[in-house]
Motif scaffolding. Structure first.
Motif, PDB file in Angstrom:
ATOM      1  N   ALA A 121       0.848  -1.190   0.000  1.00  0.00           N
ATOM      2  CA  ALA A 121       0.000   0.000   0.000  1.00  0.00           C
ATOM      3  C   ALA A 121       0.877   1.231   0.000  1.00  0.00           C
ATOM      4  O   ALA A 121       1.905   1.273   0.683  1.00  0.00           O
ATOM      5  CB  ALA A 121      -0.917   0.011   1.214  1.00  0.00           C
ATOM      6  N   LEU A 122       0.475   2.222  -0.788  1.00  0.00           N
ATOM      7  CA  LEU A 122       1.208   3.492  -0.810  1.00  0.00           C
ATOM      8  C   LEU A 122       0.712   4.372   0.325  1.00  0.00           C
ATOM      9  O   LEU A 122      -0.492   4.538   0.510  1.00  0.00           O
ATOM     10  CB  LEU A 122       0.975   4.217  -2.139  1.00  0.00           C
ATOM     11  CG  LEU A 122       1.824   3.822  -3.347  1.00  0.00           C
ATOM     12  CD1 LEU A 122       1.625   4.827  -4.466  1.00  0.00           C
ATOM     13  CD2 LEU A 122       3.300   3.720  -3.013  1.00  0.00           C
ATOM     14  N   GLY A 123       1.637   4.923   1.090  1.00  0.00           N
ATOM     15  CA  GLY A 123       1.270   5.823   2.181  1.00  0.00           C
ATOM     16  C   GLY A 123       2.448   6.708   2.517  1.00  0.00           C
ATOM     17  O   GLY A 123       3.600   6.280   2.441  1.00  0.00           O
ATOM     18  N   ALA A 124       2.179   7.956   2.896  1.00  0.00           N
ATOM     19  CA  ALA A 124       3.254   8.928   3.174  1.00  0.00           C
ATOM     20  C   ALA A 124       4.184   8.444   4.286  1.00  0.00           C
ATOM     21  O   ALA A 124       5.370   8.746   4.297  1.00  0.00           O
ATOM     22  CB  ALA A 124       2.643  10.280   3.542  1.00  0.00           C
ATOM     23  N   SER A 125       3.630   7.657   5.224  1.00  0.00           N
ATOM     24  CA  SER A 125       4.454   7.207   6.353  1.00  0.00           C
ATOM     25  C   SER A 125       4.988   5.785   6.157  1.00  0.00           C
ATOM     26  O   SER A 125       5.447   5.158   7.112  1.00  0.00           O
ATOM     27  CB  SER A 125       3.641   7.282   7.646  1.00  0.00           C
ATOM     28  OG  SER A 125       2.463   6.498   7.511  1.00  0.00           O
ATOM     29  N   GLU A 129       3.719  17.234   2.100  1.00  0.00           N
ATOM     30  CA  GLU A 129       3.331  16.048   2.870  1.00  0.00           C
ATOM     31  C   GLU A 129       3.009  14.855   1.985  1.00  0.00           C
ATOM     32  O   GLU A 129       3.388  13.722   2.279  1.00  0.00           O
ATOM     33  CB  GLU A 129       2.128  16.398   3.742  1.00  0.00           C
ATOM     34  CG  GLU A 129       1.849  15.367   4.822  1.00  0.00           C
ATOM     35  CD  GLU A 129       0.647  15.738   5.677  1.00  0.00           C
ATOM     36  OE1 GLU A 129      -0.195  14.861   5.881  1.00  0.00           O
ATOM     37  OE2 GLU A 129       0.552  16.902   6.110  1.00  0.00           O
ATOM     38  N   SER A 130       2.266  15.100   0.898  1.00  0.00           N
ATOM     39  CA  SER A 130       1.859  13.970   0.054  1.00  0.00           C
ATOM     40  C   SER A 130       1.532  14.437  -1.355  1.00  0.00           C
ATOM     41  O   SER A 130       1.355  15.632  -1.604  1.00  0.00           O
ATOM     42  CB  SER A 130       0.635  13.273   0.652  1.00  0.00           C
ATOM     43  OG  SER A 130      -0.472  14.159   0.646  1.00  0.00           O
ATOM     44  N   LEU A 131       1.446  13.466  -2.270  1.00  0.00           N
ATOM     45  CA  LEU A 131       1.068  13.744  -3.655  1.00  0.00           C
ATOM     46  C   LEU A 131      -0.399  13.406  -3.863  1.00  0.00           C
ATOM     47  O   LEU A 131      -0.957  12.563  -3.166  1.00  0.00           O
ATOM     48  CB  LEU A 131       1.903  12.876  -4.609  1.00  0.00           C
ATOM     49  CG  LEU A 131       3.408  13.118  -4.686  1.00  0.00           C
ATOM     50  CD1 LEU A 131       4.043  12.092  -5.619  1.00  0.00           C
ATOM     51  CD2 LEU A 131       3.710  14.530  -5.159  1.00  0.00           C
ATOM     52  N   ASN A 132      -1.004  14.041  -4.856  1.00  0.00           N
ATOM     53  CA  ASN A 132      -2.330  13.627  -5.309  1.00  0.00           C
ATOM     54  C   ASN A 132      -2.253  12.152  -5.689  1.00  0.00           C
ATOM     55  O   ASN A 132      -1.240  11.676  -6.201  1.00  0.00           O
ATOM     56  CB  ASN A 132      -2.714  14.499  -6.514  1.00  0.00           C
ATOM     57  CG  ASN A 132      -3.871  13.926  -7.303  1.00  0.00           C
ATOM     58  OD1 ASN A 132      -3.682  13.014  -8.104  1.00  0.00           O
ATOM     59  ND2 ASN A 132      -5.042  14.433  -7.094  1.00  0.00           N
TER      60      ASN A 132
END
Length: 252
Positions: free
Chosen positions: A183-187, A233-236
């Motif tokens: 899973a893609l996630g910022a953390s 913080e994150s990408l679309n």
């Protein structure tokens, strides 16, 4: 699942509605339109043009109540009394794809992505990158409608869309079939660029506001992040999908 009669029409066709999109589908030689359904109250020059184009393309036209057309289109405001079922040759149930002799080695799973523009752009990107499957569940994700088709620049018609009921249903089937679920996630603890990919991998892309749902997260073997040295913080989600897809291409 190999029996066509057991496959839902929603797993075979993309339904477009509105007079202009239907006329464009009928006059596009690259598309195979299965049927056109017109509301019994629909009249006027645009309707005459649609009937003429359907006849020229050998596409059957059915009449139905305006209410029936609204129900089939799934959109009460913009169907304009007409819809067309367009054959999506690479769209099939996820279970069918997993039972094939050579199931797709790389699969995307959309979980709670509700913005049609994001779904359309992900379909375009993943198809361009040669992904073998993009799981678009029937529940919890934007409906595959003209807004998605437009955002994909028409690629949605020929994207390898895999259908199932929910994203949870998808990760259950994929895990059982031997896929590692990421899973893609910022953390995420693992960098996408350093990830050691197995022969079968599924990547979950979470929704715009909630991210990956709790029930799907239970099946995730590893959380992956895209390194971002800048102060963002994150990408679309569609931008993140593009980075992911072409990192897989880069690896060959």
């Amino acid at each position: 699942m190999g029996d066509d009669s057991a496959v839902s029409p929603k797993d075979r066709f993309l339904t477009v509605y509105g007079r202009k999109p239907v006329l464009e589908a009928l006059t596009d030689p690259a598309l195979d339109v299965d049927k056109v359904i017109l509301a019994d109250v629909a009249r006027g020059q645009a309707v005459t043009e649609i009937e003429r184009a359907a006849k020229a393309a050998g596409v059957p036209v059915q009449r139905a109540s305006a209410h029936r057309v609204k129900v089939l289109a799934g959109n009460g405001k913009q169907d304009q009394g007409v819809l067309a079922d367009v054959v999506a040759p690479r769209m099939r149930p996820l279970a069918t794809a997993l039972a094939e002799q050579r199931p797709p080695s790389r699969v995307l799973v959309l979980d709670g992505i509700t913005t049609p523009a994001n779904v359309g752009m992900i379909l375009r990107t993943a198809t361009a990158a040669g992904f073998g499957g993009i799981v678009v569940p029937r529940r919890g994700v934007a409906t595959l409608d003209p807004l998605v088709v437009k955002a994909s620049a028409g690629v949605a018609f020929r994207a390898p869309v895999l259908r199932c009921v929910t994203a949870l249903d998808a990760v259950e089937q994929l895990t059982e079939a031997g896929y590692a679920v990421y899973a893609l996630g910022a953390s995420g603890s693992a960098s996408l660029f350093g990830l050691d990919l197995p022969s079968r991998a599924a990547f979950v892309l979470g929704g715009e506001s909630q991210g990956v749902s709790e029930e799907v997260a239970r099946y995730v073997a590893e959380w992956v992040s895209i390194p971002m040295p800048g102060d963002v913080e994150s990408l679309n989600v569609s931008a993140a999908a593009a980075v992911l897809c072409f990192e897989v291409v880069r690896r060959g």
